[in-house]
Scaffold this motif. Structure first.
Motif, PDB file in Angstrom:
ATOM      1  N   ALA A   1       4.298   8.330   2.639  1.00  0.00           N
ATOM      2  CA  ALA A   1       3.733   7.985   1.327  1.00  0.00           C
ATOM      3  C   ALA A   1       2.478   8.807   1.051  1.00  0.00           C
ATOM      4  CB  ALA A   1       3.418   6.490   1.272  1.00  0.00           C
ATOM      5  N   TYR A   2       1.659   9.026   2.079  1.00  0.00           N
ATOM      6  CA  TYR A   2       0.454   9.839   1.884  1.00  0.00           C
ATOM      7  C   TYR A   2       0.825  11.281   1.561  1.00  0.00           C
ATOM      8  CZ  TYR A   2      -4.120  11.944   2.549  1.00  0.00           C
ATOM      9  OH  TYR A   2      -5.294  12.639   2.358  1.00  0.00           O
TER      10      TYR A   2
ATOM     11  N   GLY B   1       1.467   6.742  -6.997  1.00  0.00           N
ATOM     12  CA  GLY B   1       0.271   7.433  -7.448  1.00  0.00           C
ATOM     13  C   GLY B   1      -0.900   6.526  -7.769  1.00  0.00           C
ATOM     14  N   GLU B   2      -0.789   5.252  -7.415  1.00  0.00           N
ATOM     15  CA  GLU B   2      -1.866   4.283  -7.656  1.00  0.00           C
ATOM     16  C   GLU B   2      -2.767   4.222  -6.421  1.00  0.00           C
ATOM     17  OE1 GLU B   2      -2.360   2.813 -10.463  1.00  0.00           O
ATOM     18  OE2 GLU B   2      -0.510   3.287 -11.515  1.00  0.00           O
TER      19      GLU B   2
ATOM     20  N   GLN C   1     -10.660   9.732   0.863  1.00  0.00           N
ATOM     21  CA  GLN C   1     -10.965   8.341   1.176  1.00  0.00           C
ATOM     22  C   GLN C   1      -9.707   7.591   1.617  1.00  0.00           C
ATOM     23  OE1 GLN C   1     -13.896   7.230   1.539  1.00  0.00           O
ATOM     24  NE2 GLN C   1     -15.059   8.864   0.548  1.00  0.00           N
ATOM     25  N   LEU C   2      -8.574   7.917   1.009  1.00  0.00           N
ATOM     26  CA  LEU C   2      -7.327   7.280   1.411  1.00  0.00           C
ATOM     27  C   LEU C   2      -6.943   7.689   2.835  1.00  0.00           C
ATOM     28  CD1 LEU C   2      -5.023   5.426   0.597  1.00  0.00           C
ATOM     29  CD2 LEU C   2      -3.882   7.396  -0.445  1.00  0.00           C
ATOM     30  N   ALA C   3      -7.165   8.964   3.164  1.00  0.00           N
ATOM     31  CA  ALA C   3      -6.920   9.414   4.536  1.00  0.00           C
ATOM     32  C   ALA C   3      -7.823   8.659   5.516  1.00  0.00           C
ATOM     33  CB  ALA C   3      -7.156  10.918   4.648  1.00  0.00           C
TER      34      ALA C   3
ATOM     35  N   ALA D   1       0.833  -1.201   0.000  1.00  0.00           N
ATOM     36  CA  ALA D   1       0.000   0.000   0.000  1.00  0.00           C
ATOM     37  C   ALA D   1       0.867   1.251   0.000  1.00  0.00           C
ATOM     38  CB  ALA D   1      -0.927  -0.010   1.215  1.00  0.00           C
ATOM     39  N   ARG D   2       1.936   1.224   0.760  1.00  0.00           N
ATOM     40  CA  ARG D   2       2.863   2.361   0.785  1.00  0.00           C
ATOM     41  C   ARG D   2       3.450   2.603  -0.605  1.00  0.00           C
ATOM     42  NH1 ARG D   2       8.224   1.521   4.224  1.00  0.00           N
ATOM     43  NH2 ARG D   2       8.405  -0.059   2.597  1.00  0.00           N
TER      44      ARG D   2
END
Length: 267
Positions: free
Chosen positions: A170-171, A77-78, A206-208, A70-71
């Motif tokens: 990564a975020y 950018g995926e 949503q990722l956050a 995931a990182r």
């Protein structure tokens, strides 16, 4: 024709017994796996204790694999791929929380029947658990000195986790790719921009939320774990030398991503 005179197995039949190239037990290394539960006492519940903790270590291994992926997806950018992997992470973490209930079927008397035989072994010494914390953002090099019996390979892994980027790093890269500033002085403004303009930044929002769920579920596991410890041994010291439940309870307030929690106060 085959060597024994039979016709070769067609490709479309090789998934059944006709293929005969790999067995269930062979693929899963079951003889080796089931030989790893070796109690130190004659207490009946020690097998339960060993099994549960070995299963946890298997879950930790899977979580490290998925969170690393995931990182990398965030760095690449995926974001859709990162979100897919976080769904799996959350599912595993929920199982880990529920798994505590199985351990609680052991009474304090049953645990005390073999607890002394465990010292100084302790969950405090779980290298993979510390790797998960370091990868998620809770880096603390003081823990390296607590792994006196760790192998060189394990210490190398921990050192690598301390040095490598976290999920939060990564975020921040994902935010930066969208033109949002990520310096210490500007990061909260960027998080607010994402939260207030979901039409433009819904994938980042949503990722956050996925990161926050990872944080929240890990906290639930810590709380459930400390409650189990208090139910089993009260305020006794841990077998590894920690203060036991008081130490564990102190860690229930920790967050991987404190800015995502602070963000709520600014909305």
């Amino acid at each position: 024709m085959g060597i024994d005179g039979d016709a070769p197995v067609p490709p479309h039949r090789r998934f059944g017994e006709e293929g005969g190239r790999l067995s269930y037990g062979g693929y899963l290394r079951l003889p080796e796996l089931l030989a790893q539960q070796r109690p130190e006492s004659q207490a009946p519940d020690e097998l339960l204790f060993i099994t549960i903790h070995q299963v946890y270590e298997l879950w930790f291994k899977l979580l490290l694999h998925e969170l690393e992926s995931a990182r990398q997806a965030m760095f690449d950018g995926e974001l859709w791929q990162a979100r897919h992997l976080f769904k799996r992470v959350h599912a595993v973490e929920r199982v880990m929380v529920e798994q505590v209930e199985v351990l609680e079927t052991m009474t304090p008397q049953d645990f005390l029947a073999f607890r002394a035989d465990l010292a100084p072994a302790s969950g405090f010494q779980s290298v993979q658990f510390r790797e998960l914390e370091f990868l998620s953002g809770l880096k603390d090099e003081r823990y390296l000195s607590s792994f006196r019996n760790a192998s060189d390979a394990e210490l190398t892994r921990l050192g690598r986790r301390l040095a490598e980027p976290t999920l939060w790093d990564a975020y921040l890269t994902a935010l930066s790719r969208r033109g949002l500033p990520v310096s210490d002085a500007e990061i909260m403004a960027s998080l607010l921009a994402v939260a207030r303009d979901r039409r433009s930044y819904d994938d980042l929002w949503q990722l956050a939320e996925d990161l926050l769920t990872h944080d929240e579920t890990a906290a639930l596991w810590r709380m459930r774990h400390v409650q189990m410890v208090e139910r089993q041994i009260g305020t006794k010291s841990g077998t590894g030398g920690s203060t036991g439940a008081p130490y564990l309870r102190g860690r229930t307030q920790l967050h991987y991503f404190p800015l995502l929690w602070e963000l709520r106060a600014w909305l």
